[in-house]
Design a protein around this motif. Sequence first.
Motif, PDB file in Angstrom:
ATOM      1  N   PHE A 286       0.815  -1.214   0.000  1.00  0.00           N
ATOM      2  CA  PHE A 286       0.000   0.000   0.000  1.00  0.00           C
ATOM      3  C   PHE A 286       0.851   1.266   0.000  1.00  0.00           C
ATOM      4  CE2 PHE A 286      -3.127  -3.164   1.407  1.00  0.00           C
ATOM      5  CZ  PHE A 286      -4.040  -2.985   0.372  1.00  0.00           C
ATOM      6  N   GLY A 287       2.050   1.191   0.550  1.00  0.00           N
ATOM      7  CA  GLY A 287       2.983   2.318   0.432  1.00  0.00           C
ATOM      8  C   GLY A 287       3.367   2.558  -1.019  1.00  0.00           C
TER       9      GLY A 287
ATOM     10  N   ALA B 150       2.719   5.674  -5.965  1.00  0.00           N
ATOM     11  CA  ALA B 150       2.338   5.736  -7.375  1.00  0.00           C
ATOM     12  C   ALA B 150       1.245   6.784  -7.589  1.00  0.00           C
ATOM     13  CB  ALA B 150       1.879   4.368  -7.869  1.00  0.00           C
ATOM     14  N   LEU B 151       0.313   6.877  -6.651  1.00  0.00           N
ATOM     15  CA  LEU B 151      -0.735   7.888  -6.739  1.00  0.00           C
ATOM     16  C   LEU B 151      -0.146   9.295  -6.641  1.00  0.00           C
ATOM     17  CD1 LEU B 151      -3.780   8.342  -6.971  1.00  0.00           C
ATOM     18  CD2 LEU B 151      -3.896   8.239  -4.468  1.00  0.00           C
ATOM     19  N   VAL B 152       0.812   9.476  -5.750  1.00  0.00           N
ATOM     20  CA  VAL B 152       1.482  10.775  -5.626  1.00  0.00           C
ATOM     21  C   VAL B 152       2.194  11.130  -6.937  1.00  0.00           C
ATOM     22  CG1 VAL B 152       3.351  12.019  -4.451  1.00  0.00           C
ATOM     23  CG2 VAL B 152       1.678  10.714  -3.120  1.00  0.00           C
TER      24      VAL B 152
ATOM     25  N   GLY C 271       2.711  -0.178  -8.871  1.00  0.00           N
ATOM     26  CA  GLY C 271       3.345   0.583  -7.798  1.00  0.00           C
ATOM     27  C   GLY C 271       3.373  -0.228  -6.515  1.00  0.00           C
ATOM     28  N   GLY C 272       2.267  -0.942  -6.235  1.00  0.00           N
ATOM     29  CA  GLY C 272       2.232  -1.811  -5.063  1.00  0.00           C
ATOM     30  C   GLY C 272       3.229  -2.945  -5.153  1.00  0.00           C
ATOM     31  N   LEU C 273       3.337  -3.559  -6.330  1.00  0.00           N
ATOM     32  CA  LEU C 273       4.316  -4.635  -6.507  1.00  0.00           C
ATOM     33  C   LEU C 273       5.744  -4.119  -6.341  1.00  0.00           C
ATOM     34  CD1 LEU C 273       2.865  -6.679  -9.519  1.00  0.00           C
ATOM     35  CD2 LEU C 273       2.714  -7.182  -7.062  1.00  0.00           C
TER      36      LEU C 273
ATOM     37  N   GLY D 193       6.514  -1.564  -4.563  1.00  0.00           N
ATOM     38  CA  GLY D 193       6.604  -1.322  -3.123  1.00  0.00           C
ATOM     39  C   GLY D 193       7.018  -2.575  -2.371  1.00  0.00           C
ATOM     40  N   LEU D 194       6.511  -3.736  -2.798  1.00  0.00           N
ATOM     41  CA  LEU D 194       6.931  -5.005  -2.190  1.00  0.00           C
ATOM     42  C   LEU D 194       8.423  -5.250  -2.424  1.00  0.00           C
ATOM     43  CD1 LEU D 194       3.934  -7.350  -3.084  1.00  0.00           C
ATOM     44  CD2 LEU D 194       4.592  -6.542  -0.800  1.00  0.00           C
ATOM     45  N   ALA D 195       8.896  -4.922  -3.613  1.00  0.00           N
ATOM     46  CA  ALA D 195      10.329  -5.075  -3.899  1.00  0.00           C
ATOM     47  C   ALA D 195      11.145  -4.159  -2.983  1.00  0.00           C
ATOM     48  CB  ALA D 195      10.614  -4.768  -5.365  1.00  0.00           C
ATOM     49  N   TYR D 196      10.663  -2.935  -2.763  1.00  0.00           N
ATOM     50  CA  TYR D 196      11.336  -2.034  -1.830  1.00  0.00           C
ATOM     51  C   TYR D 196      11.373  -2.657  -0.438  1.00  0.00           C
ATOM     52  CZ  TYR D 196      11.811   2.260  -4.635  1.00  0.00           C
ATOM     53  OH  TYR D 196      12.200   3.205  -5.545  1.00  0.00           O
ATOM     54  N   GLY D 197      10.237  -3.247  -0.009  1.00  0.00           N
ATOM     55  CA  GLY D 197      10.189  -3.884   1.302  1.00  0.00           C
ATOM     56  C   GLY D 197      11.220  -4.989   1.430  1.00  0.00           C
ATOM     57  N   ILE D 198      11.359  -5.798   0.388  1.00  0.00           N
ATOM     58  CA  ILE D 198      12.362  -6.866   0.403  1.00  0.00           C
ATOM     59  C   ILE D 198      13.760  -6.268   0.537  1.00  0.00           C
ATOM     60  CG2 ILE D 198      13.469  -8.631  -1.039  1.00  0.00           C
ATOM     61  CD1 ILE D 198      10.589  -9.215  -2.135  1.00  0.00           C
ATOM     62  N   ILE D 199      14.029  -5.208  -0.216  1.00  0.00           N
ATOM     63  CA  ILE D 199      15.342  -4.559  -0.143  1.00  0.00           C
ATOM     64  C   ILE D 199      15.579  -3.990   1.254  1.00  0.00           C
ATOM     65  CG2 ILE D 199      16.729  -2.616  -0.997  1.00  0.00           C
ATOM     66  CD1 ILE D 199      15.326  -3.111  -3.757  1.00  0.00           C
ATOM     67  N   PHE D 200      14.572  -3.318   1.811  1.00  0.00           N
ATOM     68  CA  PHE D 200      14.719  -2.766   3.163  1.00  0.00           C
ATOM     69  C   PHE D 200      15.007  -3.869   4.174  1.00  0.00           C
ATOM     70  CE2 PHE D 200      11.635   0.808   1.798  1.00  0.00           C
ATOM     71  CZ  PHE D 200      12.685   1.582   1.327  1.00  0.00           C
ATOM     72  N   GLU D 201      14.303  -4.979   4.051  1.00  0.00           N
ATOM     73  CA  GLU D 201      14.524  -6.090   4.975  1.00  0.00           C
ATOM     74  C   GLU D 201      15.927  -6.672   4.812  1.00  0.00           C
ATOM     75  OE1 GLU D 201      12.719  -7.075   7.496  1.00  0.00           O
ATOM     76  OE2 GLU D 201      10.995  -5.791   7.058  1.00  0.00           O
ATOM     77  N   ARG D 202      16.384  -6.831   3.587  1.00  0.00           N
ATOM     78  CA  ARG D 202      17.725  -7.384   3.341  1.00  0.00           C
ATOM     79  C   ARG D 202      18.805  -6.463   3.899  1.00  0.00           C
ATOM     80  NH1 ARG D 202      16.417 -12.323   2.255  1.00  0.00           N
ATOM     81  NH2 ARG D 202      15.529 -12.740   0.228  1.00  0.00           N
ATOM     82  N   LEU D 203      18.578  -5.142   3.761  1.00  0.00           N
ATOM     83  CA  LEU D 203      19.559  -4.173   4.258  1.00  0.00           C
ATOM     84  C   LEU D 203      19.380  -3.902   5.751  1.00  0.00           C
ATOM     85  CD1 LEU D 203      19.562  -1.609   1.309  1.00  0.00           C
ATOM     86  CD2 LEU D 203      21.249  -3.400   1.802  1.00  0.00           C
ATOM     87  N   ARG D 204      18.292  -4.400   6.313  1.00  0.00           N
ATOM     88  CA  ARG D 204      17.964  -4.226   7.731  1.00  0.00           C
ATOM     89  C   ARG D 204      17.803  -2.768   8.141  1.00  0.00           C
ATOM     90  NH1 ARG D 204      19.791  -9.083  11.109  1.00  0.00           N
ATOM     91  NH2 ARG D 204      20.031 -10.664   9.519  1.00  0.00           N
ATOM     92  N   ARG D 205      17.367  -1.971   7.202  1.00  0.00           N
ATOM     93  CA  ARG D 205      17.046  -0.579   7.512  1.00  0.00           C
ATOM     94  C   ARG D 205      16.158  -0.022   6.404  1.00  0.00           C
ATOM     95  NH1 ARG D 205      20.618   3.501   5.382  1.00  0.00           N
ATOM     96  NH2 ARG D 205      22.018   2.595   3.852  1.00  0.00           N
TER      97      ARG D 205
END
Length: 161
Positions: A8-9, A14-16, A61-63, A65-77
Amino acid sequence: MKANRAFFGGMFAALVITGLLALGRLLGVTELNFSMLWGTFATRPDMNAWFIGETLHLFFGGLIGLAYGIIFERLRRAGPLLGVGIGLAQFLVIGLLLGVLDVVHPGIGTAVEAPGFFAVAYGFDDVIMLALVHMVFGSLNGALYEQPLHSTTGAAEYEGA
Protein backbone atom coordinates in the motif's frame (compact mmCIF):
# COMPACT_ATOMS: atom_id res chain seq x y z
CA MET A 1 8.36 -8.33 5.96
CA LYS A 2 5.51 -5.87 6.33
CA ALA A 3 3.86 -6.86 3.04
CA ASN A 4 0.69 -4.78 3.48
CA ARG A 5 2.65 -1.70 4.42
CA ALA A 6 5.02 -2.20 1.48
CA PHE A 7 2.26 -2.85 -1.06
CA PHE A 8 0.00 0.00 0.00
CA GLY A 9 2.98 2.32 0.43
CA GLY A 10 3.91 1.59 -3.18
CA MET A 11 0.33 2.25 -4.30
CA PHE A 12 0.26 5.54 -2.40
CA ALA A 13 3.60 6.58 -3.87
CA ALA A 14 2.34 5.74 -7.37
CA LEU A 15 -0.74 7.89 -6.74
CA VAL A 16 1.48 10.77 -5.63
CA ILE A 17 3.53 10.37 -8.83
CA THR A 18 0.32 10.56 -10.87
CA GLY A 19 -0.53 13.83 -9.15
CA LEU A 20 2.95 15.28 -9.61
CA LEU A 21 2.97 14.39 -13.31
CA ALA A 22 -0.53 15.84 -13.78
CA LEU A 23 0.64 19.07 -12.14
CA GLY A 24 3.73 19.04 -14.34
CA ARG A 25 1.58 18.66 -17.45
CA LEU A 26 -0.65 21.54 -16.32
CA LEU A 27 2.43 23.72 -15.85
CA GLY A 28 3.82 22.63 -19.22
CA VAL A 29 7.02 21.10 -17.85
CA THR A 30 6.33 17.46 -18.71
CA GLU A 31 4.48 15.22 -21.13
CA LEU A 32 4.94 12.06 -19.06
CA ASN A 33 1.71 10.24 -18.36
CA PHE A 34 2.23 6.72 -17.03
CA SER A 35 -1.53 6.14 -16.85
CA MET A 36 -1.94 6.69 -20.58
CA LEU A 37 1.20 4.69 -21.41
CA TRP A 38 -0.20 1.71 -19.49
CA GLY A 39 -3.79 2.20 -20.59
CA THR A 40 -3.11 2.46 -24.30
CA PHE A 41 -1.68 -1.04 -24.24
CA ALA A 42 -5.31 -2.18 -24.21
CA THR A 43 -7.44 0.57 -25.72
CA ARG A 44 -7.46 3.89 -27.57
CA PRO A 45 -6.41 7.06 -25.71
CA ASP A 46 -9.51 8.18 -23.83
CA MET A 47 -10.78 8.23 -20.25
CA ASN A 48 -11.14 4.44 -20.30
CA ALA A 49 -7.46 4.15 -21.19
CA TRP A 50 -6.57 6.54 -18.39
CA PHE A 51 -8.65 4.60 -15.84
CA ILE A 52 -7.26 1.23 -16.95
CA GLY A 53 -3.75 2.66 -17.00
CA GLU A 54 -4.04 4.28 -13.59
CA THR A 55 -5.37 1.04 -12.12
CA LEU A 56 -2.37 -0.79 -13.56
CA HIS A 57 -0.01 1.98 -12.41
CA LEU A 58 -1.29 1.69 -8.83
CA PHE A 59 -1.12 -2.12 -8.90
CA PHE A 60 2.42 -2.17 -10.27
CA GLY A 61 3.35 0.58 -7.80
CA GLY A 62 2.23 -1.81 -5.06
CA LEU A 63 4.32 -4.63 -6.51
CA ILE A 64 7.35 -2.36 -6.71
CA GLY A 65 6.60 -1.32 -3.12
CA LEU A 66 6.93 -5.01 -2.19
CA ALA A 67 10.33 -5.07 -3.90
CA TYR A 68 11.34 -2.03 -1.83
CA GLY A 69 10.19 -3.88 1.30
CA ILE A 70 12.36 -6.87 0.40
CA ILE A 71 15.34 -4.56 -0.14
CA PHE A 72 14.72 -2.77 3.16
CA GLU A 73 14.52 -6.09 4.98
CA ARG A 74 17.72 -7.38 3.34
CA LEU A 75 19.56 -4.17 4.26
CA ARG A 76 17.96 -4.23 7.73
CA ARG A 77 17.05 -0.58 7.51
CA ALA A 78 14.61 1.72 5.77
CA GLY A 79 14.06 5.42 5.43
CA PRO A 80 13.47 8.23 2.98
CA LEU A 81 17.13 8.70 2.06
CA LEU A 82 17.67 5.01 1.35
CA GLY A 83 14.43 5.08 -0.62
CA VAL A 84 15.77 7.93 -2.77
CA GLY A 85 18.83 5.83 -3.59
CA ILE A 86 16.69 2.86 -4.58
CA GLY A 87 14.45 5.25 -6.53
CA LEU A 88 17.46 6.40 -8.56
CA ALA A 89 18.24 2.78 -9.41
CA GLN A 90 14.60 2.34 -10.38
CA PHE A 91 14.87 5.46 -12.57
CA LEU A 92 17.76 3.85 -14.45
CA VAL A 93 15.80 0.64 -15.06
CA ILE A 94 12.57 2.40 -16.05
CA GLY A 95 14.48 4.88 -18.23
CA LEU A 96 16.05 2.04 -20.17
CA LEU A 97 12.75 0.17 -20.48
CA LEU A 98 11.03 3.28 -21.87
CA GLY A 99 13.55 3.22 -24.70
CA VAL A 100 12.34 -0.17 -25.90
CA LEU A 101 8.65 0.35 -25.12
CA ASP A 102 7.81 0.81 -28.80
CA VAL A 103 8.83 -2.83 -29.42
CA VAL A 104 6.04 -4.21 -27.21
CA HIS A 105 3.47 -1.39 -26.99
CA PRO A 106 0.87 -1.62 -29.79
CA GLY A 107 -0.26 1.98 -29.34
CA ILE A 108 3.13 3.67 -29.70
CA GLY A 109 3.06 5.93 -32.72
CA THR A 110 -0.74 5.91 -33.01
CA ALA A 111 -2.19 6.33 -29.51
CA VAL A 112 0.84 7.82 -27.75
CA GLU A 113 4.26 9.07 -28.75
CA ALA A 114 7.27 6.85 -28.07
CA PRO A 115 9.06 8.30 -25.03
CA GLY A 116 12.52 7.00 -25.96
CA PHE A 117 15.24 6.16 -23.47
CA PHE A 118 14.68 8.09 -20.23
CA ALA A 119 11.73 9.88 -21.94
CA VAL A 120 14.20 12.03 -23.89
CA ALA A 121 11.83 12.20 -26.88
CA TYR A 122 9.52 14.34 -24.73
CA GLY A 123 12.32 16.76 -23.87
CA PHE A 124 15.01 17.23 -21.24
CA ASP A 125 12.44 18.43 -18.68
CA ASP A 126 10.85 15.00 -18.85
CA VAL A 127 14.15 13.26 -18.14
CA ILE A 128 14.44 15.39 -15.00
CA MET A 129 10.80 14.71 -14.06
CA LEU A 130 11.32 10.97 -14.56
CA ALA A 131 14.25 11.07 -12.13
CA LEU A 132 12.41 13.28 -9.63
CA VAL A 133 9.23 11.23 -9.49
CA HIS A 134 11.23 8.04 -8.93
CA MET A 135 13.17 9.72 -6.11
CA VAL A 136 9.84 10.82 -4.60
CA PHE A 137 8.48 7.28 -5.05
CA GLY A 138 11.50 5.85 -3.25
CA SER A 139 11.46 8.45 -0.51
CA LEU A 140 7.79 7.82 0.24
CA ASN A 141 8.31 4.06 0.29
CA GLY A 142 11.25 4.43 2.66
CA ALA A 143 9.34 6.76 4.96
CA LEU A 144 6.16 4.69 4.98
CA TYR A 145 7.86 1.33 5.46
CA GLU A 146 9.53 2.43 8.69
CA GLN A 147 11.82 0.07 10.57
CA PRO A 148 12.22 -3.36 8.93
CA LEU A 149 11.14 -6.37 10.97
CA HIS A 150 14.63 -7.92 10.93
CA SER A 151 16.44 -4.78 12.03
CA THR A 152 19.34 -4.76 14.44
CA THR A 153 17.03 -3.33 17.15
CA GLY A 154 15.09 -6.61 17.12
CA ALA A 155 11.66 -7.47 15.79
CA ALA A 156 10.23 -8.25 19.24
CA GLU A 157 11.27 -4.85 20.55
CA TYR A 158 9.83 -3.07 17.50
CA GLU A 159 6.54 -4.96 17.49
CA GLY A 160 6.05 -4.15 21.15
CA ALA A 161 6.26 -7.79 22.24
